[in-house]
Design a protein around this motif. Structure first.
Motif, PDB file in Angstrom:
ATOM      1  N   MET A  59       0.844  -1.191   0.000  1.00  0.00           N
ATOM      2  CA  MET A  59       0.000   0.000   0.000  1.00  0.00           C
ATOM      3  C   MET A  59       0.884   1.248   0.000  1.00  0.00           C
ATOM      4  N   SER A  60       0.515   2.241  -0.798  1.00  0.00           N
ATOM      5  CA  SER A  60       1.275   3.496  -0.816  1.00  0.00           C
ATOM      6  C   SER A  60       1.067   4.209   0.516  1.00  0.00           C
ATOM      7  N   ALA A  61       1.850   5.267   0.760  1.00  0.00           N
ATOM      8  CA  ALA A  61       1.766   5.992   2.027  1.00  0.00           C
ATOM      9  C   ALA A  61       0.324   6.388   2.294  1.00  0.00           C
ATOM     10  N   PRO A  62      -0.174   6.076   3.493  1.00  0.00           N
ATOM     11  CA  PRO A  62      -1.591   6.344   3.759  1.00  0.00           C
ATOM     12  C   PRO A  62      -1.892   7.840   3.774  1.00  0.00           C
ATOM     13  N   ILE A  63      -3.088   8.193   3.294  1.00  0.00           N
ATOM     14  CA  ILE A  63      -3.486   9.601   3.333  1.00  0.00           C
ATOM     15  C   ILE A  63      -4.091   9.919   4.690  1.00  0.00           C
ATOM     16  N   LEU A  64      -4.812   8.940   5.237  1.00  0.00           N
ATOM     17  CA  LEU A  64      -5.437   9.145   6.539  1.00  0.00           C
ATOM     18  C   LEU A  64      -5.274   7.850   7.317  1.00  0.00           C
ATOM     19  N   SER A  65      -4.931   7.973   8.590  1.00  0.00           N
ATOM     20  CA  SER A  65      -4.788   6.749   9.379  1.00  0.00           C
ATOM     21  C   SER A  65      -5.244   6.971  10.806  1.00  0.00           C
ATOM     22  N   ALA A  66      -5.784   5.923  11.395  1.00  0.00           N
ATOM     23  CA  ALA A  66      -6.213   5.955  12.794  1.00  0.00           C
ATOM     24  C   ALA A  66      -5.259   5.077  13.579  1.00  0.00           C
ATOM     25  N   HIS A  67      -4.780   5.587  14.719  1.00  0.00           N
ATOM     26  CA  HIS A  67      -3.822   4.830  15.519  1.00  0.00           C
ATOM     27  C   HIS A  67      -4.360   4.601  16.917  1.00  0.00           C
ATOM     28  N   ASN A  68      -4.716   3.365  17.209  1.00  0.00           N
ATOM     29  CA  ASN A  68      -5.150   2.953  18.541  1.00  0.00           C
ATOM     30  C   ASN A  68      -6.213   3.877  19.141  1.00  0.00           C
ATOM     31  N   LEU A  69      -7.233   4.213  18.351  1.00  0.00           N
ATOM     32  CA  LEU A  69      -8.271   5.111  18.837  1.00  0.00           C
ATOM     33  C   LEU A  69      -9.098   4.435  19.935  1.00  0.00           C
ATOM     34  N   VAL A  70      -9.324   5.186  21.016  1.00  0.00           N
ATOM     35  CA  VAL A  70     -10.164   4.701  22.112  1.00  0.00           C
ATOM     36  C   VAL A  70     -11.152   5.804  22.450  1.00  0.00           C
ATOM     37  N   LYS A  71     -12.417   5.446  22.573  1.00  0.00           N
ATOM     38  CA  LYS A  71     -13.409   6.417  23.042  1.00  0.00           C
ATOM     39  C   LYS A  71     -14.421   5.699  23.920  1.00  0.00           C
ATOM     40  N   HIS A  72     -14.459   6.105  25.184  1.00  0.00           N
ATOM     41  CA  HIS A  72     -15.460   5.557  26.105  1.00  0.00           C
ATOM     42  C   HIS A  72     -16.428   6.668  26.477  1.00  0.00           C
ATOM     43  N   PHE A  73     -17.697   6.312  26.629  1.00  0.00           N
ATOM     44  CA  PHE A  73     -18.675   7.306  27.071  1.00  0.00           C
ATOM     45  C   PHE A  73     -19.173   6.933  28.456  1.00  0.00           C
ATOM     46  N   ASN A  74     -19.458   7.960  29.238  1.00  0.00           N
ATOM     47  CA  ASN A  74     -20.020   7.721  30.551  1.00  0.00           C
ATOM     48  C   ASN A  74     -21.508   7.406  30.390  1.00  0.00           C
ATOM     49  N   ALA A  75     -21.943   6.315  30.959  1.00  0.00           N
ATOM     50  CA  ALA A  75     -23.360   5.960  30.834  1.00  0.00           C
ATOM     51  C   ALA A  75     -24.058   6.083  32.174  1.00  0.00           C
ATOM     52  N   GLY A  76     -23.584   6.988  33.019  1.00  0.00           N
ATOM     53  CA  GLY A  76     -24.245   7.212  34.301  1.00  0.00           C
ATOM     54  C   GLY A  76     -23.602   6.420  35.418  1.00  0.00           C
ATOM     55  N   GLY A  77     -23.959   6.773  36.632  1.00  0.00           N
ATOM     56  CA  GLY A  77     -23.401   6.098  37.797  1.00  0.00           C
ATOM     57  C   GLY A  77     -22.105   6.758  38.241  1.00  0.00           C
ATOM     58  N   PHE A  78     -21.758   6.567  39.508  1.00  0.00           N
ATOM     59  CA  PHE A  78     -20.535   7.155  40.047  1.00  0.00           C
ATOM     60  C   PHE A  78     -19.694   6.085  40.717  1.00  0.00           C
ATOM     61  N   GLY A  79     -18.426   6.390  40.884  1.00  0.00           N
ATOM     62  CA  GLY A  79     -17.530   5.502  41.627  1.00  0.00           C
ATOM     63  C   GLY A  79     -17.504   4.106  41.040  1.00  0.00           C
ATOM     64  N   ALA A  80     -17.702   3.121  41.919  1.00  0.00           N
ATOM     65  CA  ALA A  80     -17.618   1.730  41.488  1.00  0.00           C
ATOM     66  C   ALA A  80     -18.779   1.360  40.571  1.00  0.00           C
ATOM     67  N   ALA A  81     -19.924   2.043  40.745  1.00  0.00           N
ATOM     68  CA  ALA A  81     -21.107   1.715  39.954  1.00  0.00           C
ATOM     69  C   ALA A  81     -21.091   2.422  38.606  1.00  0.00           C
ATOM     70  N   ARG A  82     -20.027   3.177  38.320  1.00  0.00           N
ATOM     71  CA  ARG A  82     -19.956   3.943  37.099  1.00  0.00           C
ATOM     72  C   ARG A  82     -19.999   3.006  35.891  1.00  0.00           C
ATOM     73  N   LYS A  83     -20.865   3.335  34.929  1.00  0.00           N
ATOM     74  CA  LYS A  83     -20.986   2.493  33.747  1.00  0.00           C
ATOM     75  C   LYS A  83     -20.314   3.195  32.584  1.00  0.00           C
ATOM     76  N   VAL A  84     -19.550   2.437  31.838  1.00  0.00           N
ATOM     77  CA  VAL A  84     -18.807   3.016  30.725  1.00  0.00           C
ATOM     78  C   VAL A  84     -19.182   2.282  29.443  1.00  0.00           C
ATOM     79  N   VAL A  85     -19.593   3.046  28.432  1.00  0.00           N
ATOM     80  CA  VAL A  85     -19.829   2.448  27.131  1.00  0.00           C
ATOM     81  C   VAL A  85     -18.496   2.430  26.393  1.00  0.00           C
ATOM     82  N   ARG A  86     -18.005   1.230  26.099  1.00  0.00           N
ATOM     83  CA  ARG A  86     -16.738   1.142  25.379  1.00  0.00           C
ATOM     84  C   ARG A  86     -17.032   1.212  23.888  1.00  0.00           C
ATOM     85  N   ALA A  87     -17.320   2.436  23.416  1.00  0.00           N
ATOM     86  CA  ALA A  87     -17.804   2.611  22.047  1.00  0.00           C
ATOM     87  C   ALA A  87     -16.738   2.223  21.026  1.00  0.00           C
ATOM     88  N   VAL A  88     -15.506   2.667  21.264  1.00  0.00           N
ATOM     89  CA  VAL A  88     -14.412   2.335  20.358  1.00  0.00           C
ATOM     90  C   VAL A  88     -13.212   1.970  21.219  1.00  0.00           C
TER      91      VAL A  88
END
Lengths: 295, 339, 324
Positions: free
Chosen positions: C1-30
């Motif tokens: 493959m030729s040199a990439p024009i666009l690349s993603a490197h180890n992207l991580v995105k979590h969203f808070n889905a409510g709750g606090f502390g130990a009960a905190r829920k995290v959506v592991r979207a990416v």
């Protein structure tokens, strides 16, 4: 771009479609009730502006012998009040102060409240949380109580009444502005604008304002009647406008002793308040449904 | 109109010359002269895009359209009953008893404040006057029928406690609770994920065979229609334009619109190449063109296409297409064969 | 493959889905998503709801900031090495909802002209460009330029959205379910338009869709996502004909058959996709996988090279070479 200027339509020939406000206007005109309310409201405003030319007599000129003349007395078509002043003229003059106290606090609160609300709504996050919680504290007080408390602290007078009413209306308007802005902010055209590299100010100016001011304004117009009634209440308690000025709330107060002698006469300022507030309310209802864009 | 002949002598559904108009200025011609028969135990797929009138046709069979704004002409018979004349109690018995419907969005069709069990039991009690215990027993039986795992526990679930696919199963259970002879399905798998969609399609296919119901399945997705239907009707601008067995319509579409749909579904397309797309968009139902509604988008349109009535080509076994070109091609082939 | 024009490197995105502390829920979207785009190629992205394909799109165009990881354009990290505003004009996005992505109070000309004006074009220049582009996407500017979004059909609106993206003269366009809401016959027209524009302008596409038929038609390579992770990525041809991840296999088997004589006989998977709030340990797919064995429930599979530029994250491929 390969296409040259000649091959494309010159700017002037672009078919201008019926604009948004034109279409709102068309829909508004179809709503008979709203149009009637609008005419009544417009009539009241005109009456307030052209008072000196309309009123048959001086609203401050009393006559001891004509005190509490009934409706239909010669020279006093709507009777005379407890100091023998012409009721018709006082009611017409009263429109000035009453409408002023109804409209001006709401306008000022609209300007301040929507700025706060739009900023909080667009920025979101902590700014939003803190702003809205502070406003919630104000909002927790009943509006009548808050207005009385502020007016009471500042003392009687038109300006103080105005100020207290403005403070009362900022929280509800800011809340509506915040919720409308928050819902608009989530739409994809805002995301598209963000993806264009536009600054927040640019986005708010070009994409947010046009879509939120309408609904906020409509909500605000519905507060005009509340403001009028609150102002009348303040005057009634001796906190807003003071005698001998003609203001409907104040007139209601001074005539209350006459209610057993001339009940119809005493009711007239109340009728005016009722008429004005209901016409403004129906007008804002009509605007709300006319502004409802369907896909 | 050519009604579709059916395999059996007494069809379950007989729709003749059905037209539906919605009041307005100008009025909307949502369904135009639609006729078809459905044999007991047969599955008819109605294929069409948004605004083609497929959902309106389905709702008319249950009389779900607002009466004041709708004018319905023609006849609809379901199980020997004239649906358009049903009133009161008889109409209530028809809806949910003889015929019932499943929708695209179960979260709108199920009541959020009652459990799944209560909702199914309620229907059984209303239609069959069963006792509460019997009705609950039936509810359990229904959930098992639609293969909801640990059904007994699920009876006490509220709709929001279930996943999308589970809710769709629950809605099917509700629709089938009174053993209807006719099931009307309005895009029931459109909102589902691919791996869940195929589960629901296979479930519907199994249940249809198990219970021997007639099914009318409305969809915009050819693939879905092929999976469940015996026969296919292609609908455009409120009219049926082509019908036949699924095999015939897919293999040998005669109407240019059906051909366009197949091309748009990438049937036989070489990846990366331009598609044989139908230009333009469907006409407004309030301003349908004279003659063939598809003519303005059709590559083969000619003068005869804008004159009513459009000739119908028939191919036997309930196969037909309403198209000037299709009927002429057949006539010429016939003439050539004789000479 | 030729040199990439666009690349993603180890992207991580979590969203808070409510709750606090130990009960905190995290959506592991990416979770740890990496891929590269060669200039001029089209990468299809498929997966079910909750697989993170829309979040990936928004991370890629920087509408969301990743919790960690980076996006590079032309080798330069967006942000530190390439200013965001410059990046914006290179990478554009078209959304699924054609109506919501147009400001209801703006005419179509203004909507398309907005972008160039943000990047310093005069009103006259921008309007002229908008007219050209509307014309290019098949909308007569004299007829449609002055209209508002609600006066156009879905297909016409999506053409405007494409024109708006083109107004930046971008090199990459991310299409997030851009044709999914359209009727089939209109969808085909828009696909043709996209393919024509790709050829004319040498555009690179990220084409996100749930429709595997459409993805196969338009894509050179395809990436399959499951619960926020990349399950498999490879050339469309080999991925469709010889999938090396059981999930890809299941997705392909779940496609309704278009052949009445070869209807689907058995659903490839049971149940719904699990919730990304609390994804299963090990391989996230192991709870639904027919081939799951020992390591699947405990070890996160690494990526294995299963063919020419074809990579799958599945323990079944342990005999193959690992990808760093």
């Amino acid at each position: 771009m390969a296409v040259t200027a000649e091959t494309i339509a010159p700017l002037a020939t672009i078919e201008k479609s019926q604009g948004y406000w034109r279409s709102v206007w068309t829909r508004f005109l179809r709503d008979k009730v709203a149009v009637c309310a609008g005419l009544v409201a417009a009539g009241l405003v005109l009456m307030a502006i052209f008072t000196p030319w309309i009123a048959p007599a001086d609203p401050l000129q009393g006559s001891m012998i004509k005190r509490l003349s009934p409706i239909g007395t010669e020279g006093y078509p709507l009777g005379a009040d407890e100091l023998g002043r012409d009721m018709l003229s006082r009611l017409i003059y009263g429109a000035r102060l009453s409408l002023f106290m109804g409209v001006v606090p709401v306008l000022i609160a609209f300007a301040i409240g929507s700025t706060i609300g739009i900023a909080a709504g667009y920025l979101g996050g902590w700014v939003n949380t803190i702003t809205m919680r502070v406003l919630d504290v104000l909002y927790a007080f009943p509006s009548v109580l808050l207005a009385i408390a502020i007016s009471g602290a500042l003392g009687a007078g038109i300006l103080n009444g105005l100020l207290s009413l403005t403070v009362v209306f900022i929280p509800p308007i800011a809340r509506v502005a915040e919720s409308v802005t928050t819902s608009v902010r989530k739409l994809e055209y805002i995301e598209a604008a963000q993806a264009s590299g536009a600054s927040s100010l640019q986005i708010v100016r070009d994409h947010v304002l046009g879509n939120v001011l309408g609904p906020i304004f409509v909500y605000s117009t519905s507060l005009i009647s509340v403001s009028m009634i609150l102002a009348a209440g303040l005057s009634f308690l001796g906190l807003g406008v003071s005698p001998p000025n003609a203001e409907w709330g104040l007139m209601l107060n001074t005539l209350r002793n006459a209610i057993y002698v001339q009940p119809w006469l005493a009711a007239l300022p109340g009728v005016m308040i009722f008429l004005t507030s209901i016409s403004f309310n129906m007008l804002s209802d009509g605007l709300r449904s006319a502004m409802d864009v369907k896909q | 109109m050519t009604p579709l002949p059916s395999q059996s002598d007494t069809p379950l559904v007989r729709v003749h010359d059905l037209s539906v108009r919605f009041a307005g200025t100008p009025p909307v011609h949502a369904v135009n002269n639609v006729s078809f028969d459905l044999a007991p135990g047969e599955v008819l797929g109605i294929l069409g895009e948004s605004g083609s009138g497929k959902s309106v046709t389905l709702k008319t069979l249950l009389r779900l359209l607002p009466e004041r704004k709708t004018r319905i002409t023609g006849t609809i018979e379901v199980d020997g009953q004239d649906v358009l004349s049903l009133q009161g109690r008889a109409l209530a018995d028809h809806r949910g008893g003889v015929a019932s419907m499943i929708f695209q969005d179960p979260s709108l069709a199920l009541d959020p404040v009652y459990t799944i069990g209560q909702q199914i039991a309620e229907t059984v009690i209303r239609h069959e006057g069963a006792s509460k215990t019997d009705a609950m027993a039936r509810a359990l039986e229904m959930l098992e029928l639609v293969r909801i795992p640990s059904a007994r526990r699920r009876l006490d679930n509220y709709p929001h406690e279930m996943s999308g696919g589970m809710r769709q199963r629950a809605m099917i259970a509700l629709a089938l609770a009174c053993r209807p002879k006719l099931l009307l399905a309005d895009e029931p798998t459109t909102a589902l994920d691919a791996t869940v969609q195929i589960q629901i399609l296979l479930l519907l296919r199994d249940l249809q065979q198990e219970l021997g119901m007639g099914v009318i399945f409305v969809t915009h997705d050819i693939g879905v229609a092929v999976e469940v239907s015996d026969r296919l009707a292609v609908m455009y601008a409120g009219s049926f334009v082509e019908t036949g067995s699924v095999r015939d319509v897919i293999r040998d579409a005669r109407h240019p619109y059906s051909k366009g749909l197949l091309a748009a579904n990438l049937v036989g397309a070489v990846p990366g190449t331009r598609l044989d797309a139908v230009p333009g968009a469907p006409p407004a139902l309030s301003a349908l063109p004279e003659g063939c509604s598809f003519a303005p988008r059709c590559a083969h349109a000619e003068a005869a296409c804008s004159a009513s009535p459009i000739p119908v080509w028939t191919g036997g076994d309930g196969r037909w297409a309403r198209c000037v070109q299709a009927s002429r091609a057949e006539a010429m082939a016939g003439a050539g064969g004789r000479s | 493959m030729s040199a990439p024009i666009l690349s993603a490197h180890n992207l991580v995105k979590h969203f808070n889905a409510g709750g606090f502390g130990a009960a905190r829920k995290v959506v592991r979207a990416v979770d740890d998503v990496s891929f590269e785009l060669a200039p001029g190629e089209t990468l299809g992205v498929v997966g079910e709801s909750g697989c993170g394909k829309s979040t990936t799109a928004r991370l890629l165009v920087q509408l969301l900031t990743p919790d960690s990881g980076s996006v590079r354009f032309d080798g330069k990290v967006v942000g530190p090495e390439l200013p965001l505003k410059a990046f914006r004009s290179k990478v554009q996005m078209v959304f699924q909802d054609s109506f919501a992505s147009l400001n209801p109070r703006m005419t179509m000309i203004d909507a398309v002209a907005f972008g160039p004006m943000v990047h310093g074009a005069s009103r006259g220049e921008a309007t002229r460009k908008a007219q050209d582009l509307l014309d290019r996407v098949g909308l007569d500017p004299a007829r449609f330029g002055g209209r508002y979004a609600h006066e156009l059909s879905g297909g016409q609106r999506q053409r405007v959205n494409i024109a708006r993206a083109l107004a930046f003269d971008p090199q990459v366009i991310v299409l997030d379910e851009a044709v999914s809401a359209l009727d089939k016959s209109v969808e085909a027209q828009v696909l043709n338009l996209l393919m024509d524009l790709r050829r004319e302008r040498g555009l690179t596409y990220v084409f996100i869709s749930h429709d595997l038929n459409v993805v196969r038609h338009i894509s050179d390579r395809v990436m399959v996502m499951y619960l926020g992770e990349v399950a498999e990525i490879g050339p469309a041809e080999s991925l469709y004909s010889a999938p090396r991840h059981p999930y890809t296999e299941a997705l392909l088997a779940a496609m309704p058959s278009l052949d009445p004589d070869r209807r689907t006989l058995e659903a490839p998977l049971a149940g719904d996709p699990p919730n990304p709030i609390d994804p299963p340990p090990g391989c996230r797919f192991h709870t639904r996988c027919a081939h799951a064995f020992g390591p699947c429930s405990t070890q996160v599979p690494v990526s294995y090279k299963v063919g020419k530029s074809h990579v799958a994250a599945c323990h079944l491929n342990t005999s193959k070479e690992q990808v760093a």
